[in-house]
Scaffold this motif. Structure first.
Motif, mmCIF file in Angstrom:
data_model
loop_
_atom_site.group_PDB
_atom_site.id
_atom_site.type_symbol
_atom_site.label_atom_id
_atom_site.label_comp_id
_atom_site.label_asym_id
_atom_site.label_seq_id
_atom_site.Cartn_x
_atom_site.Cartn_y
_atom_site.Cartn_z
ATOM 1 N N VAL A 10 0.723 -1.212 0.065
ATOM 2 C CA VAL A 10 0.042 0.040 -0.161
ATOM 3 C C VAL A 10 0.857 1.211 -0.140
ATOM 4 N N THR A 11 0.329 1.934 -0.902
ATOM 5 C CA THR A 11 1.319 3.397 -0.788
ATOM 6 C C THR A 11 0.584 4.436 -0.199
ATOM 7 N N ASP A 14 -2.057 5.444 -2.179
ATOM 8 C CA ASP A 14 -3.366 4.181 -2.134
ATOM 9 C C ASP A 14 -4.219 4.372 -0.769
ATOM 10 N N PHE A 15 -3.444 4.834 0.287
ATOM 11 C CA PHE A 15 -4.133 4.882 1.328
ATOM 12 C C PHE A 15 -5.194 6.071 1.267
ATOM 13 N N THR A 17 -6.521 7.427 -1.091
ATOM 14 C CA THR A 17 -7.723 6.937 -1.801
ATOM 15 C C THR A 17 -8.414 6.228 -1.016
ATOM 16 N N ILE A 18 -8.031 5.357 -0.456
ATOM 17 C CA ILE A 18 -8.951 4.216 0.473
ATOM 18 C C ILE A 18 -9.934 5.303 1.268
ATOM 19 N N TRP A 76 -3.384 -1.609 7.779
ATOM 20 C CA TRP A 76 -3.351 -1.770 6.077
ATOM 21 C C TRP A 76 -1.777 -2.063 5.773
ATOM 22 N N LYS A 81 -6.028 -6.028 2.303
ATOM 23 C CA LYS A 81 -7.066 -5.675 2.195
ATOM 24 C C LYS A 81 -8.031 -5.537 3.634
#
Length: 146
Positions: A10-11, A14-15, A17-18, A76, A81
């Motif tokens: 996870v970048t 990414d986080f 966006t999550i 994460w 997931k």
């Protein structure tokens, strides 16, 4: 010192966006992920006048929300997931009033088991570096995919 990357890949983007897409309330807060490593996360809560309470300090709910988000971030780091990871317990020690300004959350994993993750988070004022809160949290982790 070499920083190990998260096991899950996870970048920062990414986080972020999550948070925006899967937890809109958090996305609305504008929290920014500044650092992710193998077992730590640093997040920033940009200052918002709506977080101020009487006494001209940042309110407890904003401080705890940032801590809980940072604890979720470290989940994460160990589960690909972690959508279904949930807070099962948290102890918050409010240590000093947070002056108006950004807040920084530094969270790290204390123990990552198959079912539970225990982590701690320090919340500091970006204005003066004062330690505002210390949080220990436990997350129930989702079962590993088969």
């Amino acid at each position: 010192m070499t920083v190990q990357q998260p096991r899950t890949g996870v970048t920062l983007a990414d986080f972020d966006t999550i948070m925006r897409e899967k937890v809109p309330f958090v996305g609305d807060m504008g929290v920014v992920t500044e650092q992710l490593s193998a077992d730590q996360a640093r997040l920033r809560l940009p200052f918002n006048q709506r977080h101020i309470r009487p006494g001209n300090v940042i309110c407890g709910p904003a401080i705890f929300a940032l801590a809980d988000i940072a604890l979720y971030a470290v989940a994460w780091l160990v589960v690909p997931k972690a959508d279904l990871a949930v807070t099962t317990e948290a102890t918050v020690h409010f240590l000093s009033g947070a002056k108006p300004g950004d807040l920084l959350a530094d969270a790290k994993i204390l123990k990552a088991g198959k079912r539970l993750l225990i982590a701690e988070c320090h919340i500091r004022s970006a204005v003066d570096g004062a330690l505002c809160a210390h949080v220990i949290g436990t997350y129930a982790m989702p079962p590993e995919p088969r």
